[in-house]
Design a protein around this motif. Sequence first.
Motif, PDB file in Angstrom:
ATOM      1  N   VAL A  50       0.868  -1.181   0.000  1.00  9.33           N
ATOM      2  CA  VAL A  50       0.000   0.000   0.000  1.00  9.33           C
ATOM      3  C   VAL A  50       0.903   1.229   0.000  1.00  9.33           C
ATOM      4  O   VAL A  50       1.863   1.288   0.762  1.00  9.33           O
ATOM      5  CB  VAL A  50      -0.883  -0.024   1.269  1.00  9.33           C
ATOM      6  N   ILE A  51       0.602   2.163  -0.891  1.00 12.95           N
ATOM      7  CA  ILE A  51       1.398   3.402  -0.920  1.00 12.95           C
ATOM      8  C   ILE A  51       0.471   4.571  -0.614  1.00 12.95           C
ATOM      9  O   ILE A  51      -0.535   4.753  -1.298  1.00 12.95           O
ATOM     10  CB  ILE A  51       2.096   3.591  -2.295  1.00 12.95           C
ATOM     11  N   ASP A  52       0.834   5.316   0.391  1.00 16.99           N
ATOM     12  CA  ASP A  52       0.018   6.456   0.830  1.00 16.99           C
ATOM     13  C   ASP A  52      -1.462   6.071   0.941  1.00 16.99           C
ATOM     14  O   ASP A  52      -2.333   6.723   0.371  1.00 16.99           O
ATOM     15  CB  ASP A  52       0.198   7.657  -0.114  1.00 16.99           C
ATOM     16  N   ARG A  53      -1.702   4.981   1.640  1.00 18.98           N
ATOM     17  CA  ARG A  53      -3.050   4.466   1.935  1.00 18.98           C
ATOM     18  C   ARG A  53      -3.809   3.989   0.705  1.00 18.98           C
ATOM     19  O   ARG A  53      -5.019   3.831   0.740  1.00 18.98           O
ATOM     20  CB  ARG A  53      -3.884   5.508   2.695  1.00 18.98           C
ATOM     21  N   LYS A  54      -3.100   3.781  -0.403  1.00 14.96           N
ATOM     22  CA  LYS A  54      -3.761   3.244  -1.604  1.00 14.96           C
ATOM     23  C   LYS A  54      -3.165   1.880  -1.908  1.00 14.96           C
ATOM     24  O   LYS A  54      -1.953   1.732  -1.976  1.00 14.96           O
ATOM     25  CB  LYS A  54      -3.529   4.184  -2.794  1.00 14.96           C
ATOM     26  N   MET A  55      -4.065   0.888  -2.154  1.00 15.17           N
ATOM     27  CA  MET A  55      -3.598  -0.449  -2.495  1.00 15.17           C
ATOM     28  C   MET A  55      -2.985  -0.383  -3.885  1.00 15.17           C
ATOM     29  O   MET A  55      -3.670  -0.110  -4.864  1.00 15.17           O
ATOM     30  CB  MET A  55      -4.803  -1.390  -2.544  1.00 15.17           C
ATOM     31  N   ILE A  56      -1.692  -0.646  -3.982  1.00 13.94           N
ATOM     32  CA  ILE A  56      -1.040  -0.548  -5.294  1.00 13.94           C
ATOM     33  C   ILE A  56      -0.644  -1.934  -5.826  1.00 13.94           C
ATOM     34  O   ILE A  56      -0.827  -2.229  -6.984  1.00 13.94           O
ATOM     35  CB  ILE A  56       0.211   0.376  -5.214  1.00 13.94           C
ATOM     36  N   PHE A  57      -0.122  -2.766  -4.957  1.00 16.15           N
ATOM     37  CA  PHE A  57       0.281  -4.109  -5.402  1.00 16.15           C
ATOM     38  C   PHE A  57      -0.420  -5.171  -4.548  1.00 16.15           C
ATOM     39  O   PHE A  57      -0.212  -5.232  -3.345  1.00 16.15           O
ATOM     40  CB  PHE A  57       1.795  -4.288  -5.281  1.00 16.15           C
ATOM     41  N   SER A  58      -1.248  -6.000  -5.199  1.00 15.04           N
ATOM     42  CA  SER A  58      -1.923  -7.050  -4.436  1.00 15.04           C
ATOM     43  C   SER A  58      -1.101  -8.340  -4.399  1.00 15.04           C
ATOM     44  O   SER A  58      -1.528  -9.353  -3.859  1.00 15.04           O
ATOM     45  CB  SER A  58      -3.310  -7.315  -5.009  1.00 15.04           C
ATOM     46  N   SER A  59       0.070  -8.292  -5.003  1.00 11.25           N
ATOM     47  CA  SER A  59       1.055  -9.369  -4.826  1.00 11.25           C
ATOM     48  C   SER A  59       2.413  -8.675  -4.882  1.00 11.25           C
ATOM     49  O   SER A  59       2.481  -7.506  -5.272  1.00 11.25           O
ATOM     50  CB  SER A  59       0.925 -10.424  -5.923  1.00 11.25           C
ATOM     51  N   LEU A  60       3.461  -9.375  -4.530  1.00  6.87           N
ATOM     52  CA  LEU A  60       4.752  -8.693  -4.447  1.00  6.87           C
ATOM     53  C   LEU A  60       5.273  -8.263  -5.808  1.00  6.87           C
ATOM     54  O   LEU A  60       5.354  -9.070  -6.724  1.00  6.87           O
ATOM     55  CB  LEU A  60       5.785  -9.621  -3.797  1.00  6.87           C
ATOM     56  N   PRO A  61       5.635  -6.986  -5.951  1.00  5.48           N
ATOM     57  CA  PRO A  61       6.227  -6.551  -7.209  1.00  5.48           C
ATOM     58  C   PRO A  61       7.726  -6.867  -7.204  1.00  5.48           C
ATOM     59  O   PRO A  61       8.271  -7.246  -6.167  1.00  5.48           O
ATOM     60  CB  PRO A  61       6.011  -5.037  -7.155  1.00  5.48           C
ATOM     61  N   THR A  62       8.359  -6.667  -8.326  1.00  6.50           N
ATOM     62  CA  THR A  62       9.820  -6.759  -8.327  1.00  6.50           C
ATOM     63  C   THR A  62      10.316  -5.418  -7.789  1.00  6.50           C
ATOM     64  O   THR A  62       9.566  -4.424  -7.821  1.00  6.50           O
ATOM     65  CB  THR A  62      10.355  -6.962  -9.764  1.00  6.50           C
ATOM     66  N   PRO A  63      11.564  -5.329  -7.328  1.00 10.78           N
ATOM     67  CA  PRO A  63      12.069  -4.039  -6.857  1.00 10.78           C
ATOM     68  C   PRO A  63      11.935  -2.958  -7.934  1.00 10.78           C
ATOM     69  O   PRO A  63      11.618  -1.815  -7.650  1.00 10.78           O
ATOM     70  CB  PRO A  63      13.534  -4.335  -6.546  1.00 10.78           C
ATOM     71  N   ARG A  64      12.147  -3.368  -9.181  1.00 14.27           N
ATOM     72  CA  ARG A  64      12.043  -2.413 -10.286  1.00 14.27           C
ATOM     73  C   ARG A  64      10.615  -1.871 -10.433  1.00 14.27           C
ATOM     74  O   ARG A  64      10.409  -0.668 -10.639  1.00 14.27           O
ATOM     75  CB  ARG A  64      12.491  -3.108 -11.578  1.00 14.27           C
ATOM     76  N   GLN A  65       9.643  -2.763 -10.367  1.00  8.63           N
ATOM     77  CA  GLN A  65       8.227  -2.337 -10.471  1.00  8.63           C
ATOM     78  C   GLN A  65       7.872  -1.372  -9.344  1.00  8.63           C
ATOM     79  O   GLN A  65       7.180  -0.384  -9.555  1.00  8.63           O
ATOM     80  CB  GLN A  65       7.299  -3.560 -10.414  1.00  8.63           C
ATOM     81  N   LEU A  66       8.384  -1.677  -8.148  1.00  4.06           N
ATOM     82  CA  LEU A  66       8.095  -0.806  -7.003  1.00  4.06           C
ATOM     83  C   LEU A  66       8.745   0.560  -7.218  1.00  4.06           C
ATOM     84  O   LEU A  66       8.099   1.605  -7.032  1.00  4.06           O
ATOM     85  CB  LEU A  66       8.613  -1.448  -5.709  1.00  4.06           C
ATOM     86  N   ARG A  67      10.011   0.533  -7.618  1.00  2.00           N
ATOM     87  CA  ARG A  67      10.746   1.787  -7.872  1.00  2.00           C
ATOM     88  C   ARG A  67       9.989   2.634  -8.900  1.00  2.00           C
ATOM     89  O   ARG A  67       9.798   3.826  -8.714  1.00  2.00           O
ATOM     90  CB  ARG A  67      12.142   1.434  -8.395  1.00  2.00           C
ATOM     91  N   ASP A  68       9.555   2.002  -9.988  1.00  2.00           N
ATOM     92  CA  ASP A  68       8.832   2.726 -11.058  1.00  2.00           C
ATOM     93  C   ASP A  68       7.535   3.339 -10.524  1.00  2.00           C
ATOM     94  O   ASP A  68       7.213   4.483 -10.832  1.00  2.00           O
ATOM     95  CB  ASP A  68       8.510   1.787 -12.227  1.00  2.00           C
TER      96      ASP A  68
END
Lengths: 141, 85
Positions: B57-75
């Motif tokens: 969750v980023i700033d109280r918003k559900m962004i990834f419902s499964s684990l992203p890769t570090p790159r996906q998270l960074r992007d």
Amino acid sequence: MSLTIGKIATLAKVSTDTLRYYERERLIEPAAKSEGGYRLYERDALRRIRFIKQAQQCGFTLTEIRALLTLRSSDAACCRDVRRLALEKKLQLEAKIKTMKVMSKALHHLIAACSADSRSLDDCPILAALERVNGVKRTNR
Amino acid sequence: MRIELFYTTGCQKCAHARAELKSAAEEIPGAVWRELDALDHLDYAIELGVTTLPAIVIDRKMIFSSLPTPRQLRDALKKRVKKSV
């Protein structure tokens, strides 16, 4: 000892239709068919049916139960994998309960707004509130 | 920016990925990383719409419902930074 569909259904306290449905959903499979084409089950199927029923009572869908059954027979899986699925199900159920509480509260307000007298349906505050789109009453009836 | 990883105890998938994701998140200036056991924070998880684990969750918003890769998270984080500028 093999059990017929009727016998195993009675023992598991489900209908034979339910067992056929479970079979279509790939949750159980008869061990064999008799010469007459009747489904025959091993006693172990009874345990499996009870497992399915119990999981359904905990809110798991048949697809999720299939995943649980696969986990149960997987050598690579362990208890924490099942725990994760159970926790996810709990989260989903709690989210549903939260939504339903909001719905119930909305209904409570609508019921409170109605004096339950014999006014005509045109003046019914519940119907009027339900007709409002985004809080604005529709005029083109 | 607050990044929250909801996990379940004993999840190997989370344990391995957590450190990498944490470093990816902390590359972004002002990013705050939190790890929460979903069972201990059940009400909060539900409030944020978490129904599968692990989830980010980023700033109280559900962004990834499964684990992203570090790159996906960074992007995803960079995109949000750009949006807020």
